[in-house]
Design an enzyme around this catalytic site. Sequence first.
Site, PDB file in Angstrom:
ATOM      1  N   THR A  46       8.035   3.368  -4.730  1.00  0.00           N
ATOM      2  CA  THR A  46       9.310   2.747  -4.788  1.00  0.00           C
ATOM      3  C   THR A  46      10.482   3.638  -4.394  1.00  0.00           C
ATOM      4  OG1 THR A  46       8.813   2.767  -7.304  1.00  0.00           O
ATOM      5  CG2 THR A  46       8.597   0.689  -5.958  1.00  0.00           C
ATOM      6  N   TYR A 139      -3.797   8.451  -8.057  1.00  0.00           N
ATOM      7  CA  TYR A 139      -3.534   7.261  -7.795  1.00  0.00           C
ATOM      8  C   TYR A 139      -4.248   6.508  -6.680  1.00  0.00           C
ATOM      9  CZ  TYR A 139       0.646   4.300  -6.190  1.00  0.00           C
ATOM     10  OH  TYR A 139       1.450   3.361  -5.980  1.00  0.00           O
ATOM     11  N   LYS A 167      -4.019   5.887 -12.067  1.00  0.00           N
ATOM     12  CA  LYS A 167      -3.217   4.644 -11.539  1.00  0.00           C
ATOM     13  C   LYS A 167      -4.015   3.953 -10.891  1.00  0.00           C
ATOM     14  CE  LYS A 167       1.123   3.171  -9.981  1.00  0.00           C
ATOM     15  NZ  LYS A 167       2.311   3.027  -9.325  1.00  0.00           N
ATOM     16  N   ILE A 209       2.376   2.133 -15.002  1.00  0.00           N
ATOM     17  CA  ILE A 209       3.217   2.593 -14.222  1.00  0.00           C
ATOM     18  C   ILE A 209       3.474   1.541 -13.128  1.00  0.00           C
ATOM     19  CG2 ILE A 209       3.692   4.284 -12.267  1.00  0.00           C
ATOM     20  CD1 ILE A 209       1.920   6.058 -13.832  1.00  0.00           C
TER      21      ILE A 209
END
Length: 292
Positions: A46, A139, A167, A209
């Site tokens: 983001t 991730y 994540k 997250i």
Amino acid sequence: MNITGILVPIVTPFDAQGNVDANKLTALVKAFIDKGVAGIVACGTTGEYYTFSPEERALVLTTIADAAKGSDNKNAITLIAGINSLSTDHSIVLAEQAKTLGYDGLMLSVTPYSLPEQDGIIAHFEKVADVSELPIIMYNFPARVGVSIEFDTIKHLAKHPNIIGVKESSGDFSHALRMLQANFNDFEVICGCDDQPVDFFFWGAKSWIAGAANVFPAEQVALFNATQQGDWQTAKKIMSEIYPVIHSMESGNYNQKAKVGCLKGTVDVGAVRVPLTPMSGSEKSEFLALLS
């Protein structure tokens, strides 16, 4: 490194000329801290890190670190730097930069585009983890990089002393639940799916997250706190209230909506950068209506 609670992969404000707005980024970091988040993730998805020049990346990382260290709550705030790259060796360079700038940890995906097999994924993470002085959160976001980190790969990498969590953003909660049930030692399975936090927390996750935390930081902190107190009714109520916005974000134009909706639409952080493009006027209006 404390990663318990809500960590915001912060958007990057751009001014009218499309440049990084460091002053607004400073204010945004402080606003999120005031809302009670546990940490800030710089240079995440983001944050549009893939559009940065090297100078802009240094500016963003430095601005976030300075803003967090200058806050009254500085001792409670965890700073994590995303170090994704097409190249494993370049991720190592980015990890060194993050340490120099005072970050506490790193977040790293599989290398995009190359589509490595699982042994290549292991080699990638181990090469970075072997030399990094900062702990690493993996991730898993196959929709972005083209491959998933499979359970046996996670099981292997969870044993590395410098890899502290993953994540999980695949959207496959069965995959997440299998990892949560495995109870890996000194390893956290972190919610990376904005529509699944209550499920993650029910099964023992301690961290979220969340790109949507750019929109709902206080609400997500309250949801997390409710789950930790065993108040599942309150958690479900909060999730039901924010779900329409989260569902809209997950349905398309996620980054655009994270920026338009920043702090429930009260802060103008500018447009997204190409290759992303702005939403149509009607889509923007429909999204903002969900925030009212």
